[in-house]
Motif scaffolding. Structure first.
Motif, PDB file in Angstrom:
ATOM      1  N   ASN A  76       0.654  -1.080   0.160  1.00  0.00           N
ATOM      2  CA  ASN A  76       0.451  -0.126   0.278  1.00  0.00           C
ATOM      3  C   ASN A  76       0.772   1.395  -0.347  1.00  0.00           C
ATOM      4  N   PHE A  77       2.171   1.135   0.822  1.00  0.00           N
ATOM      5  CA  PHE A  77       2.780   2.548   1.089  1.00  0.00           C
ATOM      6  C   PHE A  77       3.910   2.338  -0.358  1.00  0.00           C
ATOM      7  N   GLN A  78       3.705   1.640  -1.086  1.00  0.00           N
ATOM      8  CA  GLN A  78       4.540   1.774  -2.293  1.00  0.00           C
ATOM      9  C   GLN A  78       3.942   2.016  -3.534  1.00  0.00           C
ATOM     10  N   ALA A  79       2.115   1.578  -3.083  1.00  0.00           N
ATOM     11  CA  ALA A  79       1.444   2.222  -4.672  1.00  0.00           C
ATOM     12  C   ALA A  79       0.793   3.774  -4.061  1.00  0.00           C
ATOM     13  N   VAL A  80       0.948   4.307  -3.048  1.00  0.00           N
ATOM     14  CA  VAL A  80       0.775   5.693  -2.877  1.00  0.00           C
ATOM     15  C   VAL A  80       1.968   6.439  -3.167  1.00  0.00           C
ATOM     16  N   LEU A  81       3.785   6.151  -2.268  1.00  0.00           N
ATOM     17  CA  LEU A  81       4.066   7.130  -3.567  1.00  0.00           C
ATOM     18  C   LEU A  81       4.829   6.873  -4.772  1.00  0.00           C
ATOM     19  N   THR A  82       3.968   5.794  -5.713  1.00  0.00           N
ATOM     20  CA  THR A  82       4.214   5.814  -6.610  1.00  0.00           C
ATOM     21  C   THR A  82       3.157   6.324  -7.520  1.00  0.00           C
ATOM     22  N   ASP A  83       1.775   7.142  -6.612  1.00  0.00           N
ATOM     23  CA  ASP A  83       0.961   7.940  -7.781  1.00  0.00           C
ATOM     24  C   ASP A  83       1.250   9.144  -8.349  1.00  0.00           C
ATOM     25  N   PRO A  84       0.819   8.982  -9.298  1.00  0.00           N
ATOM     26  CA  PRO A  84       0.758  11.182  -9.513  1.00  0.00           C
ATOM     27  C   PRO A  84       0.226  12.383  -8.454  1.00  0.00           C
ATOM     28  N   ALA A  89      -1.369  16.084  -4.869  1.00  0.00           N
ATOM     29  CA  ALA A  89      -1.731  16.680  -4.032  1.00  0.00           C
ATOM     30  C   ALA A  89      -1.117  17.684  -2.862  1.00  0.00           C
ATOM     31  N   MET A  90       0.263  16.378  -2.961  1.00  0.00           N
ATOM     32  CA  MET A  90       1.197  16.970  -1.233  1.00  0.00           C
ATOM     33  C   MET A  90       1.851  18.985  -2.090  1.00  0.00           C
TER      34      MET A  90
END
Length: 312
Positions: A76-84, A89-90
């Motif tokens: 889940n963390f990997q998917a979030v960190l690779t989501d453009p 949003a940041m």
């Protein structure tokens, strides 16, 4: 007849007995206090700490909250960190924070300084200033949404009287975030202004008189007398504003739903999309954990850097 004072060995033997009795009495008081605190601690743990623990567990799972969860580790963390969209949003969240610091943070200080000079109808002015805080956030946002209407909105009508506009406040990616910041500043400025005003009343008048006798003007008195005295309050409210603006959700959700073209998509709004629109609860929890870590590190660093403010 020999008294206790005449028998030193008896007095020595009585001291442990008295100390033991006092310890038992203190222990009983502590247990009684815990007994009274138990319901509050139970409720606090059930509704505050358990959701935190549950969210941390979900961040390592693939689950729809109905079927049995599957442990996926750090996926889940990997998917979030690779989501453009996370980067977008940041960036938008940091833009909201920056605009809030530039526009929203100094505004209540200036307002409080002006109010501190008012003598007639001071109570009325304070009520008017605090009124936006009393208005429910959803009602305030819907009201401002009408103000921002490109056709019949109040702002465009007023600007039209002097030959300006109409402007697409919420419809343009270039002005949408600024529009959200203006409303958020209006909504939260009153509470901070009253806190500053209360702090200003505690500044000794002798400091102003000494600065004035040295020839200091109004701005020098503000810079060298007022602001140093307000450092602890400024530091606390600055930290609270940073934490609050990083977690902004209500304004972008009601105003624009994150648009136009994701120009107002914030981290918390993306978490909402993950969970309640896409059903990706694990990724929503993972992004929430990352946000909590960022806020914890930010708070620790900020408090470390500003520790000397409260001691000067």
């Amino acid at each position: 007849m020999t008294t206790l004072l005449e028998r030193p060995e008896a007095a020595t033997e009585a001291k442990p007995v008295v100390a033991s009795s006092r310890r038992r009495a203190g222990l009983r008081r502590e247990l009684l206090g815990l007994l009274f605190l138990a319901p509050a601690l139970l409720v606090f743990g059930l509704f505050s700490w358990w959701p935190i623990v549950r969210g941390l567990l979900i961040s390592f799972q693939d689950t729809n909250l109905v079927d049995p969860a599957v442990w996926v580790g750090l996926q889940n963390f990997q998917a979030v960190l690779t989501d453009p969209l996370v980067g977008k949003a940041m960036t938008n969240t940091l833009l909201f924070v920056g605009l809030g610091l530039v526009i929203g943070f100094p505004a209540p200080i200036v307002l409080a300084a002006v109010m501190s000079t008012v003598r007639r109808f001071a109570g009325v002015y304070r009520v008017v200033v605090y009124l936006p805080v009393v208005v429910p956030p959803v009602v305030a946002i819907l009201l401002w949404k009408w103000f921002y209407d490109p056709g019949s909105g109040l702002f465009n009508q007023l600007l039209g009287l002097i030959g300006l506009g109409p402007y697409p406040w919420l419809q343009s990616p270039h002005t949408a975030m600024l529009s959200l910041v203006l409303e958020a500043t209006w909504a939260g400025m009153g509470g901070a202004a009253l806190i500053y005003l209360a702090a200003m009343t505690g500044v000794p008048a002798e400091l102003y008189e000494a600065a004035e006798s040295d020839g200091a003007g109004i701005w020098r008195r503000i810079w060298h007398v007022l602001l140093p005295q307000l450092r602890p309050v400024i530091g606390l409210l600055l930290l609270l504003q940073l934490i609050g603006t990083i977690q902004v959700f209500t304004e972008p959700y009601i105003f624009t739903q994150g648009g136009p073209d994701d120009a107002t998509l914030t981290v918390l709004l993306l978490i909402f999309r993950y969970a309640f629109q896409d059903g990706r609860y694990g990724q929503a929890a993972a992004l929430s954990v990352l946000l909590a870590l960022v806020l914890a590190v930010l708070s620790a660093v900020y408090l470390r850097l500003t520790r000397s403010w409260s001691t000067k």
